[in-house]
Design a protein around this motif. Sequence first.
Motif, PDB file in Angstrom:
ATOM      1  N   ARG A  60      42.682 -67.168 105.431  1.00 41.93           N
ATOM      2  CA  ARG A  60      43.134 -66.078 104.559  1.00 41.93           C
ATOM      3  C   ARG A  60      44.657 -66.008 104.526  1.00 41.93           C
ATOM      4  O   ARG A  60      45.272 -65.883 103.472  1.00 41.93           O
ATOM      5  CB  ARG A  60      42.528 -64.767 105.053  1.00 41.93           C
ATOM      6  CG  ARG A  60      43.043 -63.520 104.351  1.00 41.93           C
ATOM      7  CD  ARG A  60      43.895 -62.724 105.338  1.00 41.93           C
ATOM      8  NE  ARG A  60      44.330 -61.472 104.755  1.00 41.93           N
ATOM      9  CZ  ARG A  60      45.594 -61.204 104.427  1.00 41.93           C
ATOM     10  NH1 ARG A  60      46.552 -62.099 104.634  1.00 41.93           N
ATOM     11  NH2 ARG A  60      45.907 -60.046 103.915  1.00 41.93           N
ATOM     12  N   ASP A  61      45.287 -66.093 105.702  1.00 41.14           N
ATOM     13  CA  ASP A  61      46.747 -66.006 105.787  1.00 41.14           C
ATOM     14  C   ASP A  61      47.415 -67.184 105.084  1.00 41.14           C
ATOM     15  O   ASP A  61      48.416 -67.021 104.380  1.00 41.14           O
ATOM     16  CB  ASP A  61      47.190 -65.951 107.251  1.00 41.14           C
ATOM     17  CG  ASP A  61      46.686 -64.705 107.966  1.00 41.14           C
ATOM     18  OD1 ASP A  61      46.290 -63.740 107.287  1.00 41.14           O
ATOM     19  OD2 ASP A  61      46.688 -64.712 109.216  1.00 41.14           O
ATOM     20  N   SER A  64      47.100 -66.846 101.282  1.00 42.77           N
ATOM     21  CA  SER A  64      48.037 -65.839 100.783  1.00 42.77           C
ATOM     22  C   SER A  64      49.433 -66.442 100.610  1.00 42.77           C
ATOM     23  O   SER A  64      50.100 -66.207  99.592  1.00 42.77           O
ATOM     24  CB  SER A  64      48.094 -64.651 101.740  1.00 42.77           C
ATOM     25  OG  SER A  64      49.086 -63.725 101.333  1.00 42.77           O
ATOM     26  N   LEU A 125      48.518 -60.543  96.084  1.00 42.94           N
ATOM     27  CA  LEU A 125      48.439 -61.906  96.597  1.00 42.94           C
ATOM     28  C   LEU A 125      48.405 -61.962  98.125  1.00 42.94           C
ATOM     29  O   LEU A 125      48.185 -63.027  98.696  1.00 42.94           O
ATOM     30  CB  LEU A 125      49.608 -62.730  96.048  1.00 42.94           C
ATOM     31  CG  LEU A 125      49.717 -62.719  94.512  1.00 42.94           C
ATOM     32  CD1 LEU A 125      50.899 -63.552  94.053  1.00 42.94           C
ATOM     33  CD2 LEU A 125      48.419 -63.201  93.866  1.00 42.94           C
ATOM     34  N   ASP A 126      48.613 -60.816  98.762  1.00 45.23           N
ATOM     35  CA  ASP A 126      48.345 -60.692 100.195  1.00 45.23           C
ATOM     36  C   ASP A 126      47.080 -59.872 100.406  1.00 45.23           C
ATOM     37  O   ASP A 126      46.833 -59.356 101.496  1.00 45.23           O
ATOM     38  CB  ASP A 126      49.528 -60.040 100.925  1.00 45.23           C
ATOM     39  CG  ASP A 126      49.380 -60.126 102.438  1.00 45.23           C
ATOM     40  OD1 ASP A 126      48.913 -61.170 102.940  1.00 45.23           O
ATOM     41  OD2 ASP A 126      49.708 -59.137 103.128  1.00 45.23           O
ATOM     42  N   PHE A 127      46.305 -59.727  99.325  1.00 46.09           N
ATOM     43  CA  PHE A 127      45.002 -59.059  99.373  1.00 46.09           C
ATOM     44  C   PHE A 127      45.122 -57.620  99.874  1.00 46.09           C
ATOM     45  O   PHE A 127      44.201 -57.099 100.501  1.00 46.09           O
ATOM     46  CB  PHE A 127      44.018 -59.871 100.219  1.00 46.09           C
ATOM     47  CG  PHE A 127      44.113 -61.353  99.986  1.00 46.09           C
ATOM     48  CD1 PHE A 127      43.990 -61.870  98.699  1.00 46.09           C
ATOM     49  CD2 PHE A 127      44.376 -62.230 101.021  1.00 46.09           C
ATOM     50  CE1 PHE A 127      44.101 -63.243  98.462  1.00 46.09           C
ATOM     51  CE2 PHE A 127      44.489 -63.597 100.802  1.00 46.09           C
ATOM     52  CZ  PHE A 127      44.357 -64.109  99.520  1.00 46.09           C
ATOM     53  N   SER A 199      39.073 -58.323  97.375  1.00 45.11           N
ATOM     54  CA  SER A 199      39.544 -58.108  98.737  1.00 45.11           C
ATOM     55  C   SER A 199      38.749 -56.965  99.348  1.00 45.11           C
ATOM     56  O   SER A 199      38.441 -55.984  98.666  1.00 45.11           O
ATOM     57  CB  SER A 199      41.034 -57.778  98.734  1.00 45.11           C
ATOM     58  OG  SER A 199      41.785 -58.890  98.270  1.00 45.11           O
TER      59      SER A 199
END
Length: 235
Positions: A60-61, A64, A125-127, A199
């Motif tokens: 996930r990281d 992002s 875009l970082d959820f 998200s």
Amino acid sequence: MSTAAIPFTDLARSRHSVRKFLPEPVAPAEIRGVLEDAQAAPSNCNTQPWTVHVVSGAARDALSKELLQADEEERLSPDFTFDYADFGQGTYLDRAHHHAATLYGAMGIARSDRAARKAAARENLDFFGAPHVAFLFMPAFGDGVRAAGDIGMYAQNFLLSLTARGLGGIAQTMLGFYADTVREFLNVPADLKLLFGISFGVADESAPANGFRMERAALEQSVVLHDTPGVLGQR
């Protein structure tokens, strides 16, 4: 998280888009339950045209970071068009503008503050800090309308299941703007098109972005009755 049954009316009307999450991950059994609820959605000819990638943890990281980089470099690659101009002049555009004004107002961002508005948009875009994100892909059947409709029903089941479990989620069109970036990262075949992402996690109830609710239009604005008396007034 609540495990008590929630009346459907309360469930449907309490669901809302969450734009700030706590970092704590959701238990695997809860995620599986949400996916099983979503899988029960109806679809045209029972085609079940959804392929769903759930991304968490280090993946996930990393994704992002890829999305934020693609945004900085203006590497947009949407599979489907999106343009406010398509809303025309009138009701739909007015609703979109009202939504933006309400959201940014709740966050204390002035209409003229373009830098703050852009920074807020990039949080997609970082959820929004969510520990998990689901990407919803679909095959290219004909003009795509029926498959996209099926994906919508899947997504609604997904979102309502989150709400029933005391969790939050948000369907994000913006994630679909970087379809090639997501496909490459997740090793998804090119013939599967990215419609949007969801998200999800535990909502941060203290965040200003979660402190408002968007109203819905009156039924009279969207429903026309034919020989169905007593529903909308005395017509």
